[in-house]
Design a protein around this motif. Structure first.
Motif, PDB file in Angstrom:
ATOM      1  N   LEU A 177      -0.155 -11.049   5.347  1.00  0.00           N
ATOM      2  CA  LEU A 177      -0.889  -9.776   5.421  1.00  0.00           C
ATOM      3  C   LEU A 177      -1.682  -9.685   6.715  1.00  0.00           C
ATOM      4  CD1 LEU A 177      -2.221  -9.554   1.746  1.00  0.00           C
ATOM      5  CD2 LEU A 177      -0.579  -7.983   2.811  1.00  0.00           C
ATOM      6  N   ARG A 178      -2.435 -10.722   7.000  1.00  0.00           N
ATOM      7  CA  ARG A 178      -3.331 -10.679   8.159  1.00  0.00           C
ATOM      8  C   ARG A 178      -2.578 -10.830   9.483  1.00  0.00           C
ATOM      9  NH1 ARG A 178      -8.612 -11.015   7.783  1.00  0.00           N
ATOM     10  NH2 ARG A 178      -8.659 -12.178   9.735  1.00  0.00           N
ATOM     11  N   ASN A 208       0.817  -1.220   0.000  1.00  0.00           N
ATOM     12  CA  ASN A 208       0.000   0.000   0.000  1.00  0.00           C
ATOM     13  C   ASN A 208       0.852   1.273   0.000  1.00  0.00           C
ATOM     14  OD1 ASN A 208      -2.301  -1.576  -0.003  1.00  0.00           O
ATOM     15  ND2 ASN A 208      -2.395  -1.656   2.235  1.00  0.00           N
ATOM     16  N   LEU A 264      -2.678  -6.389   8.426  1.00  0.00           N
ATOM     17  CA  LEU A 264      -3.712  -5.877   7.514  1.00  0.00           C
ATOM     18  C   LEU A 264      -4.825  -6.920   7.395  1.00  0.00           C
ATOM     19  CD1 LEU A 264      -1.256  -4.397   4.901  1.00  0.00           C
ATOM     20  CD2 LEU A 264      -2.759  -3.096   6.408  1.00  0.00           C
ATOM     21  N   THR A 265      -5.825  -6.792   8.230  1.00  0.00           N
ATOM     22  CA  THR A 265      -6.861  -7.828   8.299  1.00  0.00           C
ATOM     23  C   THR A 265      -8.043  -7.549   7.361  1.00  0.00           C
ATOM     24  OG1 THR A 265      -7.824  -6.664  10.180  1.00  0.00           O
ATOM     25  CG2 THR A 265      -6.307  -8.475  10.681  1.00  0.00           C
ATOM     26  N   GLU A 314      -7.024  -1.922   2.272  1.00  0.00           N
ATOM     27  CA  GLU A 314      -6.625  -0.767   3.096  1.00  0.00           C
ATOM     28  C   GLU A 314      -5.936   0.306   2.254  1.00  0.00           C
ATOM     29  OE1 GLU A 314      -6.017  -3.946   3.949  1.00  0.00           O
ATOM     30  OE2 GLU A 314      -6.496  -4.287   6.065  1.00  0.00           O
ATOM     31  N   THR A 373      -3.740  -3.821  -0.933  1.00  0.00           N
ATOM     32  CA  THR A 373      -4.874  -4.464  -0.270  1.00  0.00           C
ATOM     33  C   THR A 373      -6.011  -3.448  -0.180  1.00  0.00           C
ATOM     34  OG1 THR A 373      -4.326  -3.760   1.971  1.00  0.00           O
ATOM     35  CG2 THR A 373      -3.218  -5.752   1.152  1.00  0.00           C
TER      36      THR A 373
END
Ligand code: FES
Ligand code: FES
Length: 158
Positions: A26-27, A8, A32-33, A75, A73
């Motif tokens: 990621l999560r 991002n 970044l969930t 986000e 993502t």
């Protein structure tokens, strides 16, 4: 192994086994969930992210293949306080209900609109064919993307 990537728009580093799924990186360590897991088998599209601008299923991509690459993502599309036109249209047009599919839908739609700013309905349906939704019956999702495309074109023309 140490892995450096851009997420991002920001450089990120993590220490990970290379076969860890991008979805889990990621999560987990990347915090970044927004990206969701549905099937975990490449069938539902809920984990879709952009990898160097192309939509991929993050449940099928090993983090070891992401060295030096750019990930976007959900986000990265906007913030709660400043949603992108695409996100706003999903809310306004009822394209998001339970929301499990929504991050993947948004990313797939973003990829489409970057390549094709004025898609017709069949093009939208084709671009979203790999993203399954149990809630909205797709029509509202398609209408959300059509509205977002119009808004983006208006924004670009100003
Ligand atoms: Fe990745 Fe379903 S969770 S495609
Ligand atoms: Fe529930 Fe799509 S909004 S699965």
């Amino acid at each position: 192994m140490k892995i450096s990537l851009n997420v991002n728009g920001s450089p990120r580093e993590l220490d990970s086994a290379p076969l860890v799924r991008l979805l889990d990186a990621l999560r987990g360590p990347l915090g970044l969930t927004g990206t969701k897991e549905g099937c975990g088998e490449g069938e539902c599209g809920s984990c879709t992210v952009l990898l160097d601008g192309d939509p991929v299923n993050a449940c099928l991509v090993p983090i070891g293949q992401c060295e030096g690459r750019e990930i976007t993502t959900v986000e990265g599309l906007g913030k709660a306080s400043h949603l992108s036109p695409l996100q706003r249209c999903f809310i306004d047009e009822g394209g998001a209900q339970c929301g499990i599919c929504t991050p993947g839908m948004l990313i797939a739609a973003e990829a489409l609109l970057r390549q094709r700013p004025d898609p017709d309905e069949p093009a939208i349906r084709e671009a979203l064919a790999g993203n399954l939704c149990r809630c909205t019956g797709y029509q509202r999702i398609v209408e959300s993307v059509l509205s977002a495309a119009a808004l983006r074109r208006e924004g670009a023309a100003q």
